[in-house]
Design an enzyme around this catalytic site. Structure first.
Site, PDB file in Angstrom:
ATOM      1  N   LYS A 111     -18.201  -0.254  15.919  1.00 51.41           N
ATOM      2  CA  LYS A 111     -18.586   1.153  15.818  1.00 51.41           C
ATOM      3  C   LYS A 111     -19.667   1.331  14.754  1.00 51.41           C
ATOM      4  O   LYS A 111     -19.639   0.684  13.707  1.00 51.41           O
ATOM      5  CB  LYS A 111     -17.362   2.003  15.490  1.00 51.41           C
ATOM      6  CG  LYS A 111     -17.632   3.511  15.532  1.00 51.41           C
ATOM      7  CD  LYS A 111     -16.373   4.315  15.274  1.00 51.41           C
ATOM      8  CE  LYS A 111     -16.662   5.813  15.313  1.00 51.41           C
ATOM      9  NZ  LYS A 111     -15.453   6.632  15.072  1.00 51.41           N
ATOM     10  N   SER A 187     -14.614  10.062  18.539  1.00 43.89           N
ATOM     11  CA  SER A 187     -16.001   9.776  18.209  1.00 43.89           C
ATOM     12  C   SER A 187     -16.406   8.327  18.487  1.00 43.89           C
ATOM     13  O   SER A 187     -17.582   7.989  18.398  1.00 43.89           O
ATOM     14  CB  SER A 187     -16.268  10.092  16.731  1.00 43.89           C
ATOM     15  OG  SER A 187     -15.481   9.257  15.890  1.00 43.89           O
ATOM     16  N   SER A 213     -10.033   9.561  17.176  1.00 39.32           N
ATOM     17  CA  SER A 213     -11.305   9.047  17.668  1.00 39.32           C
ATOM     18  C   SER A 213     -11.280   7.661  18.277  1.00 39.32           C
ATOM     19  O   SER A 213     -12.282   7.209  18.819  1.00 39.32           O
ATOM     20  CB  SER A 213     -12.352   9.083  16.548  1.00 39.32           C
ATOM     21  OG  SER A 213     -12.684  10.406  16.230  1.00 39.32           O
TER      22      SER A 213
END
Length: 546
Positions: A111, A187, A213
Protein backbone atom coordinates in the site's frame (compact mmCIF):
# COMPACT_ATOMS: atom_id res chain seq x y z
CA UNK A 1 10.79 23.44 31.86
CA UNK A 2 13.98 25.44 31.67
CA UNK A 3 16.20 26.43 28.81
CA UNK A 4 19.61 24.79 28.53
CA UNK A 5 21.36 28.13 28.45
CA UNK A 6 20.71 31.75 27.71
CA UNK A 7 21.41 32.63 24.08
CA UNK A 8 24.34 34.67 22.94
CA UNK A 9 22.06 36.38 20.43
CA UNK A 10 18.36 37.16 20.70
CA UNK A 11 16.86 35.70 17.51
CA UNK A 12 13.13 35.81 18.27
CA UNK A 13 11.28 39.05 17.58
CA UNK A 14 8.53 40.68 19.58
CA UNK A 15 6.17 40.12 16.65
CA UNK A 16 6.86 36.39 16.76
CA UNK A 17 6.08 36.32 20.48
CA UNK A 18 2.79 38.16 19.93
CA UNK A 19 1.81 35.89 16.99
CA UNK A 20 2.68 32.71 18.89
CA UNK A 21 0.75 33.86 21.95
CA UNK A 22 -2.31 34.75 19.88
CA UNK A 23 -2.48 31.19 18.53
CA UNK A 24 -3.08 29.87 22.04
CA UNK A 25 -5.44 32.70 22.94
CA UNK A 26 -3.25 34.75 25.27
CA UNK A 27 -1.62 38.18 25.26
CA UNK A 28 1.89 38.75 26.60
CA UNK A 29 2.26 42.05 28.52
CA UNK A 30 4.40 44.52 26.58
CA UNK A 31 6.81 44.96 29.46
CA UNK A 32 7.54 41.19 29.45
CA UNK A 33 8.09 40.73 25.72
CA UNK A 34 11.86 41.10 25.89
CA UNK A 35 12.13 38.47 28.62
CA UNK A 36 10.20 35.94 26.55
CA UNK A 37 12.28 36.85 23.51
CA UNK A 38 15.37 35.84 25.44
CA UNK A 39 13.97 32.53 26.66
CA UNK A 40 12.48 31.50 23.33
CA UNK A 41 15.75 32.44 21.66
CA UNK A 42 17.31 29.93 24.04
CA UNK A 43 15.00 27.32 22.59
CA UNK A 44 15.73 28.59 19.11
CA UNK A 45 19.45 28.06 19.67
CA UNK A 46 18.81 24.34 20.26
CA UNK A 47 17.24 23.95 16.83
CA UNK A 48 20.44 24.62 14.90
CA UNK A 49 22.24 21.87 16.76
CA UNK A 50 19.46 19.35 16.15
CA UNK A 51 19.25 20.30 12.48
CA UNK A 52 23.01 19.84 12.15
CA UNK A 53 22.78 16.19 13.23
CA UNK A 54 22.05 13.37 10.80
CA UNK A 55 18.62 11.88 11.36
CA UNK A 56 18.55 8.48 13.09
CA UNK A 57 16.45 6.23 10.88
CA UNK A 58 16.35 2.43 10.49
CA UNK A 59 19.23 1.07 8.44
CA UNK A 60 18.61 0.51 4.75
CA UNK A 61 20.49 -2.51 3.38
CA UNK A 62 20.45 -1.52 -0.28
CA UNK A 63 22.89 -4.29 -1.23
CA UNK A 64 20.76 -7.05 0.25
CA UNK A 65 17.53 -5.47 -1.00
CA UNK A 66 18.40 -3.58 -4.21
CA UNK A 67 15.61 -1.73 -5.94
CA UNK A 68 15.29 -1.26 -9.65
CA UNK A 69 12.90 -0.17 -12.38
CA UNK A 70 11.24 2.43 -10.16
CA UNK A 71 8.65 4.21 -12.27
CA UNK A 72 5.11 5.42 -12.45
CA UNK A 73 3.16 3.48 -15.06
CA UNK A 74 1.70 5.55 -17.83
CA UNK A 75 -2.00 6.36 -17.45
CA UNK A 76 -2.73 3.99 -20.33
CA UNK A 77 -0.81 1.09 -18.76
CA UNK A 78 -2.25 1.77 -15.32
CA UNK A 79 -5.78 1.76 -16.72
CA UNK A 80 -5.18 -1.80 -17.94
CA UNK A 81 -4.64 -2.78 -14.30
CA UNK A 82 -7.61 -0.87 -12.83
CA UNK A 83 -5.58 2.29 -12.02
CA UNK A 84 -4.34 0.29 -9.06
CA UNK A 85 -0.67 1.32 -9.11
CA UNK A 86 1.01 4.34 -7.57
CA UNK A 87 4.50 3.15 -8.53
CA UNK A 88 5.99 0.03 -10.01
CA UNK A 89 9.33 -1.30 -8.78
CA UNK A 90 11.31 -4.47 -8.39
CA UNK A 91 12.84 -5.41 -5.05
CA UNK A 92 14.00 -8.89 -4.12
CA UNK A 93 16.63 -10.06 -1.69
CA UNK A 94 20.05 -11.10 -2.94
CA UNK A 95 20.53 -13.26 0.17
CA UNK A 96 20.40 -17.01 -0.47
CA UNK A 97 18.65 -17.78 2.78
CA UNK A 98 16.00 -15.12 2.11
CA UNK A 99 15.34 -16.53 -1.34
CA UNK A 100 14.28 -19.82 0.23
CA UNK A 101 11.88 -18.14 2.68
CA UNK A 102 8.15 -18.79 3.10
CA UNK A 103 7.18 -16.05 0.64
CA UNK A 104 9.59 -17.21 -2.07
CA UNK A 105 8.10 -16.98 -5.52
CA UNK A 106 5.29 -14.64 -4.45
CA UNK A 107 4.85 -11.15 -5.89
CA UNK A 108 3.78 -8.48 -3.43
CA UNK A 109 2.03 -5.12 -3.71
CA UNK A 110 2.58 -2.66 -0.85
CA UNK A 111 0.00 0.00 0.00
CA UNK A 112 1.24 3.45 -0.95
CA UNK A 113 1.27 4.76 2.65
CA UNK A 114 4.00 2.24 3.54
CA UNK A 115 7.60 3.47 3.32
CA UNK A 116 9.80 1.96 0.62
CA UNK A 117 13.09 3.87 0.55
CA UNK A 118 13.70 5.94 -2.60
CA UNK A 119 10.15 5.32 -3.86
CA UNK A 120 7.76 8.29 -3.55
CA UNK A 121 4.64 7.91 -1.42
CA UNK A 122 1.85 9.71 -3.30
CA UNK A 123 -0.72 9.03 -0.55
CA UNK A 124 -3.46 9.30 -3.15
CA UNK A 125 -3.32 13.10 -3.06
CA UNK A 126 -2.10 16.09 -5.07
CA UNK A 127 -2.12 18.39 -2.05
CA UNK A 128 1.64 18.14 -1.42
CA UNK A 129 3.86 20.20 -3.69
CA UNK A 130 6.31 17.32 -3.93
CA UNK A 131 5.64 13.66 -3.03
CA UNK A 132 7.16 12.43 0.20
CA UNK A 133 10.16 10.18 -0.57
CA UNK A 134 11.03 7.88 2.36
CA UNK A 135 14.66 7.26 3.29
CA UNK A 136 14.12 3.87 4.92
CA UNK A 137 11.95 0.78 4.52
CA UNK A 138 9.03 0.07 6.83
CA UNK A 139 9.62 -2.90 9.13
CA UNK A 140 7.05 -5.00 7.26
CA UNK A 141 8.79 -4.30 3.94
CA UNK A 142 12.09 -5.60 5.31
CA UNK A 143 10.35 -8.64 6.79
CA UNK A 144 8.62 -9.47 3.52
CA UNK A 145 11.92 -9.27 1.64
CA UNK A 146 13.68 -11.42 4.22
CA UNK A 147 10.88 -13.97 3.81
CA UNK A 148 11.62 -14.18 0.08
CA UNK A 149 8.80 -12.05 -1.29
CA UNK A 150 9.35 -9.96 -4.41
CA UNK A 151 7.91 -6.47 -4.15
CA UNK A 152 6.68 -5.30 -7.53
CA UNK A 153 5.02 -2.02 -6.70
CA UNK A 154 3.17 0.38 -4.47
CA UNK A 155 -0.58 0.00 -4.73
CA UNK A 156 -2.66 3.14 -5.07
CA UNK A 157 -4.61 4.19 -2.01
CA UNK A 158 -7.36 6.70 -1.38
CA UNK A 159 -6.75 10.39 -0.80
CA UNK A 160 -4.84 10.56 2.51
CA UNK A 161 -6.29 7.08 3.19
CA UNK A 162 -9.54 8.75 4.19
CA UNK A 163 -12.19 7.00 2.13
CA UNK A 164 -14.14 3.78 2.10
CA UNK A 165 -14.80 4.10 -1.63
CA UNK A 166 -12.24 4.00 -4.44
CA UNK A 167 -13.19 7.31 -6.07
CA UNK A 168 -10.95 9.78 -4.23
CA UNK A 169 -7.42 9.19 -5.53
CA UNK A 170 -6.33 12.48 -7.10
CA UNK A 171 -4.34 10.74 -9.85
CA UNK A 172 -6.88 8.16 -11.08
CA UNK A 173 -9.91 6.37 -9.70
CA UNK A 174 -9.22 2.76 -8.77
CA UNK A 175 -11.75 0.46 -10.44
CA UNK A 176 -13.29 -2.78 -9.29
CA UNK A 177 -11.95 -5.55 -11.56
CA UNK A 178 -15.27 -7.39 -11.27
CA UNK A 179 -17.23 -4.40 -12.54
CA UNK A 180 -15.50 -1.40 -14.12
CA UNK A 181 -17.03 1.83 -12.87
CA UNK A 182 -17.92 0.33 -9.50
CA UNK A 183 -16.03 0.97 -6.28
CA UNK A 184 -13.18 -1.31 -5.25
CA UNK A 185 -13.59 -0.05 -1.68
CA UNK A 186 -11.04 1.91 0.27
CA UNK A 187 -8.70 3.02 1.40
CA UNK A 188 -6.58 0.00 0.39
CA UNK A 189 -8.28 0.10 -2.98
CA UNK A 190 -5.29 -0.64 -5.19
CA UNK A 191 -4.21 -3.60 -3.08
CA UNK A 192 -7.66 -5.16 -3.42
CA UNK A 193 -8.00 -4.45 -7.13
CA UNK A 194 -4.65 -6.07 -7.89
CA UNK A 195 -5.88 -9.29 -6.24
CA UNK A 196 -9.41 -9.43 -7.59
CA UNK A 197 -10.59 -10.61 -10.95
CA UNK A 198 -10.06 -13.78 -12.91
CA UNK A 199 -6.28 -13.35 -13.10
CA UNK A 200 -4.79 -11.50 -10.11
CA UNK A 201 -2.01 -9.06 -10.97
CA UNK A 202 -0.04 -9.95 -7.80
CA UNK A 203 -0.02 -12.92 -5.44
CA UNK A 204 -0.37 -11.10 -2.11
CA UNK A 205 -0.65 -7.51 -0.88
CA UNK A 206 -0.38 -5.27 2.15
CA UNK A 207 -3.22 -3.02 3.20
CA UNK A 208 -3.87 -0.58 6.02
CA UNK A 209 -6.94 -0.43 8.22
CA UNK A 210 -7.96 2.45 10.49
CA UNK A 211 -11.72 2.23 10.05
CA UNK A 212 -12.12 -0.78 7.79
CA UNK A 213 -9.69 0.02 4.99
CA UNK A 214 -8.53 -3.59 4.54
CA UNK A 215 -11.89 -5.22 5.12
CA UNK A 216 -14.06 -2.83 3.08
CA UNK A 217 -12.18 -3.32 -0.22
CA UNK A 218 -11.90 -7.04 0.54
CA UNK A 219 -15.69 -7.14 0.81
CA UNK A 220 -16.30 -5.19 -2.39
CA UNK A 221 -13.75 -7.16 -4.41
CA UNK A 222 -14.38 -10.68 -3.13
CA UNK A 223 -10.97 -11.28 -1.56
CA UNK A 224 -9.63 -12.08 1.92
CA UNK A 225 -8.49 -9.19 4.11
CA UNK A 226 -7.43 -9.34 7.76
CA UNK A 227 -7.18 -6.49 10.26
CA UNK A 228 -4.95 -8.01 12.93
CA UNK A 229 -5.14 -7.28 16.64
CA UNK A 230 -3.95 -3.74 17.37
CA UNK A 231 -0.18 -3.83 17.72
CA UNK A 232 0.37 -7.34 16.35
CA UNK A 233 2.00 -6.05 13.16
CA UNK A 234 4.53 -3.20 13.58
CA UNK A 235 3.47 0.12 12.11
CA UNK A 236 7.03 1.48 11.92
CA UNK A 237 7.56 3.32 8.65
CA UNK A 238 3.89 3.63 7.74
CA UNK A 239 2.11 6.97 7.44
CA UNK A 240 -0.21 7.25 10.41
CA UNK A 241 -3.85 8.25 10.35
CA UNK A 242 -4.44 8.20 14.10
CA UNK A 243 -2.06 6.27 16.31
CA UNK A 244 -4.76 4.62 18.42
CA UNK A 245 -6.34 2.90 15.40
CA UNK A 246 -3.39 2.29 13.05
CA UNK A 247 -3.39 -1.29 11.75
CA UNK A 248 -1.64 -2.88 8.79
CA UNK A 249 -2.22 -6.40 7.53
CA UNK A 250 -2.47 -8.98 4.76
CA UNK A 251 -4.77 -8.98 1.74
CA UNK A 252 -4.87 -12.14 -0.37
CA UNK A 253 -6.99 -14.29 -2.65
CA UNK A 254 -7.25 -17.10 -0.12
CA UNK A 255 -7.01 -17.81 3.60
CA UNK A 256 -3.82 -19.89 3.59
CA UNK A 257 -1.86 -17.17 1.81
CA UNK A 258 -3.27 -14.65 4.25
CA UNK A 259 -1.97 -16.65 7.20
CA UNK A 260 1.39 -17.09 5.48
CA UNK A 261 1.79 -13.34 4.95
CA UNK A 262 0.73 -12.53 8.52
CA UNK A 263 3.33 -14.99 9.80
CA UNK A 264 6.01 -13.12 7.89
CA UNK A 265 5.18 -9.67 9.28
CA UNK A 266 3.70 -10.15 12.79
CA UNK A 267 5.49 -9.56 16.09
CA UNK A 268 7.42 -6.84 17.89
CA UNK A 269 10.09 -4.83 16.12
CA UNK A 270 11.33 -2.93 19.17
CA UNK A 271 10.44 0.44 17.62
CA UNK A 272 6.65 0.76 17.47
CA UNK A 273 5.12 1.74 20.80
CA UNK A 274 1.75 0.40 19.65
CA UNK A 275 3.22 -3.05 20.30
CA UNK A 276 3.51 -2.97 24.09
CA UNK A 277 1.41 -6.13 24.51
CA UNK A 278 2.36 -7.83 21.24
CA UNK A 279 4.14 -11.20 21.06
CA UNK A 280 7.68 -11.49 19.76
CA UNK A 281 8.49 -11.85 16.07
CA UNK A 282 8.49 -15.43 14.75
CA UNK A 283 4.81 -16.41 14.91
CA UNK A 284 3.40 -19.09 12.62
CA UNK A 285 -0.27 -18.90 11.69
CA UNK A 286 0.13 -20.87 8.47
CA UNK A 287 1.48 -24.28 9.44
CA UNK A 288 -1.32 -25.13 11.93
CA UNK A 289 -3.90 -24.42 9.21
CA UNK A 290 -2.42 -26.97 6.85
CA UNK A 291 -3.81 -29.74 9.05
CA UNK A 292 -7.31 -28.61 8.06
CA UNK A 293 -6.73 -28.01 4.36
CA UNK A 294 -8.20 -31.39 3.38
CA UNK A 295 -10.60 -31.66 6.29
CA UNK A 296 -12.24 -28.23 6.67
CA UNK A 297 -15.01 -29.51 8.93
CA UNK A 298 -12.41 -30.38 11.54
CA UNK A 299 -11.37 -26.73 11.66
CA UNK A 300 -14.69 -25.65 13.17
CA UNK A 301 -16.09 -28.83 14.68
CA UNK A 302 -17.00 -27.99 18.25
CA UNK A 303 -16.43 -24.26 17.79
CA UNK A 304 -18.94 -21.93 19.42
CA UNK A 305 -19.76 -19.21 16.89
CA UNK A 306 -21.79 -16.12 17.75
CA UNK A 307 -23.86 -14.01 15.35
CA UNK A 308 -23.65 -10.41 16.58
CA UNK A 309 -27.28 -9.29 16.62
CA UNK A 310 -26.59 -5.54 16.67
CA UNK A 311 -24.40 -5.84 13.56
CA UNK A 312 -27.46 -7.04 11.63
CA UNK A 313 -29.41 -3.93 12.59
CA UNK A 314 -27.09 -1.08 11.54
CA UNK A 315 -28.67 1.75 9.50
CA UNK A 316 -28.50 1.26 5.74
CA UNK A 317 -27.83 -2.48 5.88
CA UNK A 318 -29.20 -4.16 2.78
CA UNK A 319 -31.62 -6.86 3.96
CA UNK A 320 -30.11 -9.18 1.37
CA UNK A 321 -26.68 -8.81 3.01
CA UNK A 322 -28.25 -9.63 6.37
CA UNK A 323 -29.75 -12.77 4.87
CA UNK A 324 -26.39 -13.82 3.41
CA UNK A 325 -24.72 -13.55 6.81
CA UNK A 326 -27.50 -15.54 8.44
CA UNK A 327 -27.20 -18.16 5.72
CA UNK A 328 -23.43 -18.34 6.27
CA UNK A 329 -24.05 -18.91 9.97
CA UNK A 330 -26.28 -21.85 9.11
CA UNK A 331 -23.59 -23.25 6.83
CA UNK A 332 -21.19 -23.14 9.78
CA UNK A 333 -23.78 -25.03 11.81
CA UNK A 334 -23.82 -27.65 9.09
CA UNK A 335 -20.06 -28.00 9.39
CA UNK A 336 -20.42 -28.98 13.03
CA UNK A 337 -20.09 -25.65 14.83
CA UNK A 338 -22.47 -24.48 17.53
CA UNK A 339 -24.05 -21.23 16.35
CA UNK A 340 -25.81 -18.81 18.72
CA UNK A 341 -27.15 -15.27 18.59
CA UNK A 342 -25.14 -12.85 20.72
CA UNK A 343 -26.11 -9.34 21.82
CA UNK A 344 -23.51 -6.65 22.54
CA UNK A 345 -25.50 -3.38 22.70
CA UNK A 346 -22.36 -1.27 22.99
CA UNK A 347 -21.39 -2.33 19.46
CA UNK A 348 -23.78 0.35 18.15
CA UNK A 349 -21.87 3.01 20.10
CA UNK A 350 -18.57 1.84 18.63
CA UNK A 351 -18.84 3.89 15.44
CA UNK A 352 -19.60 7.02 17.49
CA UNK A 353 -16.62 6.36 19.75
CA UNK A 354 -14.46 5.93 16.64
CA UNK A 355 -15.61 9.27 15.21
CA UNK A 356 -15.08 11.33 18.35
CA UNK A 357 -11.89 9.57 19.46
CA UNK A 358 -10.14 10.01 16.12
CA UNK A 359 -11.33 13.11 14.30
CA UNK A 360 -8.97 15.39 16.20
CA UNK A 361 -6.13 12.89 15.89
CA UNK A 362 -6.60 12.53 12.14
CA UNK A 363 -6.77 16.29 11.72
CA UNK A 364 -3.60 16.94 13.66
CA UNK A 365 -1.51 13.81 13.13
CA UNK A 366 -2.33 12.67 9.61
CA UNK A 367 -3.23 15.92 7.87
CA UNK A 368 -1.19 18.61 9.63
CA UNK A 369 1.87 16.65 10.67
CA UNK A 370 1.44 17.51 14.35
CA UNK A 371 2.90 14.23 15.51
CA UNK A 372 2.38 13.49 19.19
CA UNK A 373 5.41 13.13 21.41
CA UNK A 374 5.69 9.35 21.20
CA UNK A 375 8.61 6.99 21.04
CA UNK A 376 9.38 5.21 17.80
CA UNK A 377 10.45 6.38 14.36
CA UNK A 378 9.15 9.74 13.10
CA UNK A 379 9.13 10.92 9.48
CA UNK A 380 10.30 14.52 9.88
CA UNK A 381 10.20 15.34 6.17
CA UNK A 382 6.53 14.44 5.90
CA UNK A 383 5.73 16.37 9.06
CA UNK A 384 7.29 19.48 7.54
CA UNK A 385 5.40 19.05 4.30
CA UNK A 386 2.05 18.91 6.10
CA UNK A 387 2.70 21.57 8.72
CA UNK A 388 1.02 24.47 6.95
CA UNK A 389 -2.16 24.26 4.90
CA UNK A 390 -3.49 26.98 2.64
CA UNK A 391 -6.69 27.55 0.70
CA UNK A 392 -5.30 26.04 -2.49
CA UNK A 393 -4.52 22.79 -0.66
CA UNK A 394 -8.00 22.84 0.87
CA UNK A 395 -9.57 23.23 -2.59
CA UNK A 396 -7.55 20.35 -4.03
CA UNK A 397 -8.58 18.06 -1.19
CA UNK A 398 -12.23 19.06 -1.55
CA UNK A 399 -12.27 18.33 -5.27
CA UNK A 400 -11.35 14.68 -4.83
CA UNK A 401 -12.11 13.83 -1.22
CA UNK A 402 -14.17 16.23 0.91
CA UNK A 403 -13.70 13.83 3.85
CA UNK A 404 -10.18 15.26 4.21
CA UNK A 405 -11.58 18.72 4.81
CA UNK A 406 -14.31 17.41 7.10
CA UNK A 407 -11.55 15.93 9.26
CA UNK A 408 -9.45 19.10 9.07
CA UNK A 409 -12.33 21.28 10.20
CA UNK A 410 -13.89 18.70 12.51
CA UNK A 411 -10.69 18.11 14.45
CA UNK A 412 -10.24 21.79 15.16
CA UNK A 413 -13.97 22.11 15.97
CA UNK A 414 -13.78 19.33 18.54
CA UNK A 415 -10.57 20.67 20.03
CA UNK A 416 -11.79 24.21 20.53
CA UNK A 417 -15.52 23.69 21.11
CA UNK A 418 -15.52 20.48 23.15
CA UNK A 419 -12.16 20.22 24.93
CA UNK A 420 -11.80 16.88 26.66
CA UNK A 421 -14.40 15.03 24.61
CA UNK A 422 -11.72 13.27 22.54
CA UNK A 423 -10.07 12.07 25.74
CA UNK A 424 -13.37 10.69 27.04
CA UNK A 425 -14.03 8.90 23.75
CA UNK A 426 -10.57 7.31 23.90
CA UNK A 427 -11.38 6.11 27.43
CA UNK A 428 -14.64 4.66 26.13
CA UNK A 429 -12.73 2.77 23.45
CA UNK A 430 -11.17 0.76 26.28
CA UNK A 431 -14.64 0.11 27.66
CA UNK A 432 -15.72 -1.16 24.24
CA UNK A 433 -12.65 -3.42 24.10
CA UNK A 434 -13.36 -4.79 27.56
CA UNK A 435 -17.05 -5.29 26.72
CA UNK A 436 -16.28 -7.39 23.64
CA UNK A 437 -13.71 -9.40 25.60
CA UNK A 438 -16.11 -10.01 28.50
CA UNK A 439 -18.89 -11.32 26.25
CA UNK A 440 -16.51 -13.53 24.29
CA UNK A 441 -15.18 -15.07 27.51
CA UNK A 442 -18.49 -15.28 29.40
CA UNK A 443 -20.28 -16.97 26.50
CA UNK A 444 -17.22 -19.07 25.59
CA UNK A 445 -17.23 -17.87 22.01
CA UNK A 446 -14.51 -18.79 19.58
CA UNK A 447 -15.51 -16.26 16.92
CA UNK A 448 -18.29 -13.81 16.05
CA UNK A 449 -19.91 -13.21 12.67
CA UNK A 450 -21.07 -9.83 11.40
CA UNK A 451 -21.56 -8.14 8.02
CA UNK A 452 -18.65 -6.22 6.57
CA UNK A 453 -19.99 -3.57 4.16
CA UNK A 454 -23.72 -2.85 4.52
CA UNK A 455 -24.19 -3.13 0.74
CA UNK A 456 -22.36 -4.47 -2.28
CA UNK A 457 -20.10 -2.09 -4.21
CA UNK A 458 -21.72 1.08 -5.51
CA UNK A 459 -21.13 2.99 -8.72
CA UNK A 460 -18.53 5.72 -9.04
CA UNK A 461 -19.10 9.35 -8.12
CA UNK A 462 -17.90 12.14 -10.40
CA UNK A 463 -15.44 14.95 -9.67
CA UNK A 464 -18.22 17.35 -10.64
CA UNK A 465 -20.60 15.95 -8.00
CA UNK A 466 -21.45 18.01 -4.94
CA UNK A 467 -19.72 17.48 -1.61
CA UNK A 468 -22.86 15.81 -0.29
CA UNK A 469 -23.03 13.46 -3.28
CA UNK A 470 -19.38 12.47 -2.99
CA UNK A 471 -19.58 11.90 0.75
CA UNK A 472 -22.86 10.02 0.39
CA UNK A 473 -21.19 7.22 -1.56
CA UNK A 474 -19.21 6.18 1.52
CA UNK A 475 -21.44 7.30 4.37
CA UNK A 476 -22.20 4.40 6.70
CA UNK A 477 -19.85 1.98 4.98
CA UNK A 478 -17.78 1.43 8.13
CA UNK A 479 -20.58 1.00 10.67
CA UNK A 480 -19.58 -2.59 11.41
CA UNK A 481 -15.84 -2.24 10.84
CA UNK A 482 -14.81 0.92 12.71
CA UNK A 483 -15.84 -0.34 16.18
CA UNK A 484 -13.19 -3.05 15.90
CA UNK A 485 -10.53 -0.46 15.14
CA UNK A 486 -11.07 1.40 18.40
CA UNK A 487 -11.43 -1.86 20.35
CA UNK A 488 -8.38 -3.34 18.62
CA UNK A 489 -10.00 -6.72 17.94
CA UNK A 490 -8.89 -8.85 14.98
CA UNK A 491 -11.34 -9.39 12.13
CA UNK A 492 -11.20 -10.81 8.65
CA UNK A 493 -13.48 -10.21 5.69
CA UNK A 494 -14.20 -13.21 3.48
CA UNK A 495 -16.60 -13.42 0.53
CA UNK A 496 -19.77 -15.39 1.30
CA UNK A 497 -21.92 -14.89 -1.77
CA UNK A 498 -23.03 -12.65 -4.63
CA UNK A 499 -25.92 -10.22 -5.03
CA UNK A 500 -27.33 -8.47 -8.11
CA UNK A 501 -27.02 -4.69 -8.42
CA UNK A 502 -30.13 -2.79 -7.31
CA UNK A 503 -28.60 0.70 -7.07
CA UNK A 504 -30.94 3.48 -8.27
CA UNK A 505 -29.80 4.78 -11.62
CA UNK A 506 -27.95 1.56 -12.47
CA UNK A 507 -30.93 -0.41 -13.75
CA UNK A 508 -28.89 -1.34 -16.82
CA UNK A 509 -26.67 -3.42 -14.51
CA UNK A 510 -29.49 -5.46 -12.95
CA UNK A 511 -27.92 -8.69 -14.22
CA UNK A 512 -24.52 -7.83 -12.70
CA UNK A 513 -23.68 -9.62 -9.45
CA UNK A 514 -21.08 -8.41 -6.94
CA UNK A 515 -19.53 -9.99 -3.81
CA UNK A 516 -20.85 -9.88 -0.26
CA UNK A 517 -18.27 -9.78 2.51
CA UNK A 518 -18.66 -11.14 6.03
CA UNK A 519 -16.45 -10.39 9.00
CA UNK A 520 -15.21 -13.06 11.37
CA UNK A 521 -13.87 -11.51 14.58
CA UNK A 522 -12.36 -13.07 17.68
CA UNK A 523 -10.84 -12.14 20.99
CA UNK A 524 -7.61 -10.18 21.14
CA UNK A 525 -4.61 -12.10 19.72
CA UNK A 526 -6.90 -14.93 18.52
CA UNK A 527 -6.13 -14.71 14.79
CA UNK A 528 -5.62 -18.49 14.72
CA UNK A 529 -9.31 -19.05 15.50
CA UNK A 530 -10.36 -16.57 12.83
CA UNK A 531 -8.23 -18.38 10.26
CA UNK A 532 -9.71 -21.76 11.18
CA UNK A 533 -13.27 -20.53 10.68
CA UNK A 534 -12.41 -18.66 7.49
CA UNK A 535 -10.58 -21.67 6.02
CA UNK A 536 -13.46 -24.00 6.85
CA UNK A 537 -15.91 -21.78 4.98
CA UNK A 538 -13.60 -21.18 2.04
CA UNK A 539 -12.78 -24.87 1.56
CA UNK A 540 -16.38 -26.05 2.00
CA UNK A 541 -18.33 -23.62 -0.18
CA UNK A 542 -17.94 -21.74 -3.45
CA UNK A 543 -19.03 -18.21 -2.56
CA UNK A 544 -19.44 -17.35 -6.23
CA UNK A 545 -22.56 -19.51 -6.42
CA UNK A 546 -23.97 -18.81 -2.94
Amino acid sequence: MSVVRLPETVTVTAAQIRETASRIGVEVPEEDLDAYRVFLSGLDSCIDQIEAEDDYLPFLDAERFPRSNVHRPTPEDNAKEFNAWAYKIHIASTNTEDKAGPLAGLTVAIKDNVNIATVPSLLGTDVLQEPYVPEYDATIVTRILRAGGTIVGKAACENFCLAGSSFTNAHAKVMNPLAPGYSAGGSSSGSAALLAGATPVVDIAIGGDQGGSIRLPASYCGIVGLKPTYGLVPYTGIVSLSSIIDHTGPMTTNVLDNAKLLSAIAGKDGLDDRQIEAPEFGLDYHTPLLAYANDPKAAVKGMRIGVLVESLEVPGLDARVRDKVKAAAELFRGLGAEVVDVSIPMHTLGRIIWTVANTQGISEQALRGQNPVRSGVHDAKLTKALAHWDTEMFKKAQLHNPAVNVCLLGGEFFKTTYPGVTDKAINLSRKLRDTYEAVIKQQQLDVLLLPCTPTIANYTSQVSDSIIEKMGKATGIGLNTSPLNVSGHPAISIPIGMLPVVEPGREADKDLKLPVGMQIMAGLWQENKIYRAALAFEKSFDWRVL
